[in-house]
Design a protein around this motif. Structure first.
Motif, PDB file in Angstrom:
ATOM      1  N   UNK A  37       0.867  -1.171   0.000  1.00  0.00           N
ATOM      2  CA  UNK A  37       0.000   0.000   0.000  1.00  0.00           C
ATOM      3  C   UNK A  37       0.907   1.225   0.000  1.00  0.00           C
ATOM      4  N   UNK A  38       0.674   2.129  -0.932  1.00  0.00           N
ATOM      5  CA  UNK A  38       1.493   3.343  -0.975  1.00  0.00           C
ATOM      6  C   UNK A  38       1.130   4.247   0.199  1.00  0.00           C
ATOM      7  N   UNK A  39       2.156   4.818   0.818  1.00  0.00           N
ATOM      8  CA  UNK A  39       1.948   5.658   1.995  1.00  0.00           C
ATOM      9  C   UNK A  39       1.608   7.081   1.612  1.00  0.00           C
ATOM     10  N   UNK A  40       2.153   7.538   0.518  1.00  0.00           N
ATOM     11  CA  UNK A  40       2.036   8.948   0.170  1.00  0.00           C
ATOM     12  C   UNK A  40       1.376   9.144  -1.187  1.00  0.00           C
ATOM     13  N   UNK A  41       0.197   8.599  -1.366  1.00  0.00           N
ATOM     14  CA  UNK A  41      -0.497   8.786  -2.642  1.00  0.00           C
ATOM     15  C   UNK A  41      -0.637  10.286  -2.885  1.00  0.00           C
ATOM     16  N   UNK A  42      -0.358  10.693  -4.068  1.00  0.00           N
ATOM     17  CA  UNK A  42      -0.437  12.116  -4.378  1.00  0.00           C
ATOM     18  C   UNK A  42       0.928  12.770  -4.351  1.00  0.00           C
ATOM     19  N   UNK A  43       1.760  12.438  -3.336  1.00  0.00           N
ATOM     20  CA  UNK A  43       3.104  13.006  -3.265  1.00  0.00           C
ATOM     21  C   UNK A  43       4.101  12.212  -4.103  1.00  0.00           C
ATOM     22  N   UNK A  44       3.826  10.935  -4.278  1.00  0.00           N
ATOM     23  CA  UNK A  44       4.676  10.074  -5.095  1.00  0.00           C
ATOM     24  C   UNK A  44       3.813   9.534  -6.223  1.00  0.00           C
ATOM     25  N   UNK A  45       4.304   9.680  -7.437  1.00  0.00           N
ATOM     26  CA  UNK A  45       3.510   9.194  -8.555  1.00  0.00           C
ATOM     27  C   UNK A  45       3.623   7.674  -8.649  1.00  0.00           C
ATOM     28  N   UNK A  46       2.588   7.079  -9.194  1.00  0.00           N
ATOM     29  CA  UNK A  46       2.599   5.643  -9.420  1.00  0.00           C
ATOM     30  C   UNK A  46       3.761   5.264 -10.331  1.00  0.00           C
ATOM     31  N   UNK A  47       4.049   6.110 -11.305  1.00  0.00           N
ATOM     32  CA  UNK A  47       5.141   5.834 -12.234  1.00  0.00           C
ATOM     33  C   UNK A  47       6.479   5.790 -11.516  1.00  0.00           C
ATOM     34  N   UNK A  48       6.695   6.670 -10.519  1.00  0.00           N
ATOM     35  CA  UNK A  48       7.948   6.658  -9.761  1.00  0.00           C
ATOM     36  C   UNK A  48       8.102   5.345  -8.999  1.00  0.00           C
ATOM     37  N   UNK A  49       7.024   4.905  -8.353  1.00  0.00           N
ATOM     38  CA  UNK A  49       7.068   3.642  -7.630  1.00  0.00           C
ATOM     39  C   UNK A  49       7.329   2.484  -8.588  1.00  0.00           C
ATOM     40  N   UNK A  50       6.583   2.438  -9.685  1.00  0.00           N
ATOM     41  CA  UNK A  50       6.729   1.349 -10.650  1.00  0.00           C
ATOM     42  C   UNK A  50       8.120   1.311 -11.257  1.00  0.00           C
ATOM     43  N   UNK A  51       8.653   2.468 -11.612  1.00  0.00           N
ATOM     44  CA  UNK A  51       9.985   2.535 -12.204  1.00  0.00           C
ATOM     45  C   UNK A  51      11.035   1.995 -11.220  1.00  0.00           C
ATOM     46  N   UNK A  52      10.881   2.335  -9.949  1.00  0.00           N
ATOM     47  CA  UNK A  52      11.836   1.886  -8.937  1.00  0.00           C
ATOM     48  C   UNK A  52      11.691   0.402  -8.631  1.00  0.00           C
ATOM     49  N   UNK A  53      10.467  -0.096  -8.541  1.00  0.00           N
ATOM     50  CA  UNK A  53      10.268  -1.494  -8.146  1.00  0.00           C
ATOM     51  C   UNK A  53      10.671  -2.464  -9.252  1.00  0.00           C
ATOM     52  N   UNK A  54      10.473  -2.109 -10.510  1.00  0.00           N
ATOM     53  CA  UNK A  54      10.859  -3.033 -11.587  1.00  0.00           C
ATOM     54  C   UNK A  54      12.372  -3.123 -11.736  1.00  0.00           C
ATOM     55  N   UNK A  55      13.118  -2.208 -11.131  1.00  0.00           N
ATOM     56  CA  UNK A  55      14.578  -2.245 -11.185  1.00  0.00           C
ATOM     57  C   UNK A  55      15.167  -3.228 -10.172  1.00  0.00           C
ATOM     58  N   UNK A  56      14.349  -3.777  -9.288  1.00  0.00           N
ATOM     59  CA  UNK A  56      14.822  -4.731  -8.284  1.00  0.00           C
ATOM     60  C   UNK A  56      14.784  -6.123  -8.910  1.00  0.00           C
ATOM     61  N   UNK A  57      15.941  -6.767  -9.085  1.00  0.00           N
ATOM     62  CA  UNK A  57      15.963  -8.053  -9.802  1.00  0.00           C
ATOM     63  C   UNK A  57      15.165  -9.166  -9.128  1.00  0.00           C
ATOM     64  N   UNK A  58      15.020  -9.142  -7.827  1.00  0.00           N
ATOM     65  CA  UNK A  58      14.272 -10.191  -7.126  1.00  0.00           C
ATOM     66  C   UNK A  58      12.768 -10.072  -7.337  1.00  0.00           C
ATOM     67  N   UNK A  59      12.301  -8.926  -7.788  1.00  0.00           N
ATOM     68  CA  UNK A  59      10.873  -8.717  -8.037  1.00  0.00           C
ATOM     69  C   UNK A  59      10.568  -9.266  -9.430  1.00  0.00           C
ATOM     70  N   UNK A  60       9.797 -10.352  -9.467  1.00  0.00           N
ATOM     71  CA  UNK A  60       9.505 -11.039 -10.719  1.00  0.00           C
ATOM     72  C   UNK A  60       8.298 -10.476 -11.449  1.00  0.00           C
TER      73      UNK A  60
END
Length: 151
Positions: free
Chosen positions: A73-96
């Protein structure tokens, strides 16, 4: 939407079972020439019906003994864009996989790790430090009975 005949459906089913089959082998199975089979497959790819072919690896045999599904669950909806979260999470190799979902959580992640200690490291150092990451719920995969297949 593209019109599919019985041969198209048969090709899709056959490729879903084994995407490495050659066009000539498929052609023999469906009584088509190799070029005709290849044209049908290309047409299905160009129409977006076949979006790609995947290599399925055995994570456990590669040393990844733990699979965890995380609800995030995102903590700061509105302050952090969904695209920022998605861009960061897909860069983690363990996240399939990363799925944006509707419900209690905003995202569902499939995470692989070598063991529970490795998963804890990934969670603490990588996932919980993502922009906007808030509440997290973890569910450990015990067994998988059905692998993704044709619709």
């Amino acid at each position: 939407m593209i019109e599919l005949d019985d041969i198209d459906r048969g090709l899709i089913r056959a490729l879903a079972r084994d995407a490495a089959q050659s066009a000539s082998a498929l052609g023999r199975r469906f009584d088509l020439s190799q070029p005709a089979t290849w044209r049908r497959i290309r047409r299905l790819e160009q129409a977006g019906v076949i979006r790609g072919r995947q290599l399925r690896l055995d994570a456990e045999k590669l040393g990844f003994g733990v699979t965890v599904f995380l609800g995030v669950k995102l903590a700061l909806k509105g302050r952090v864009s969904l695209e920022d979260f998605e861009r960061a999470v897909v860069a983690i190799p363990e996240v399939q996989s990363v799925e944006h979902i509707l419900g209690l959580y905003d995202y569902r992640l499939r995470v692989v790790a070598r063991d529970v200690a490795d998963f804890e490291r990934v969670l603490r150092r990588r996932i919980m430090t993502l922009p906007g990451a808030g509440e997290v719920e973890a569910n450990v995969l015990l067994s998988e009975e059905r692998l993704p297949g044709p619709l």
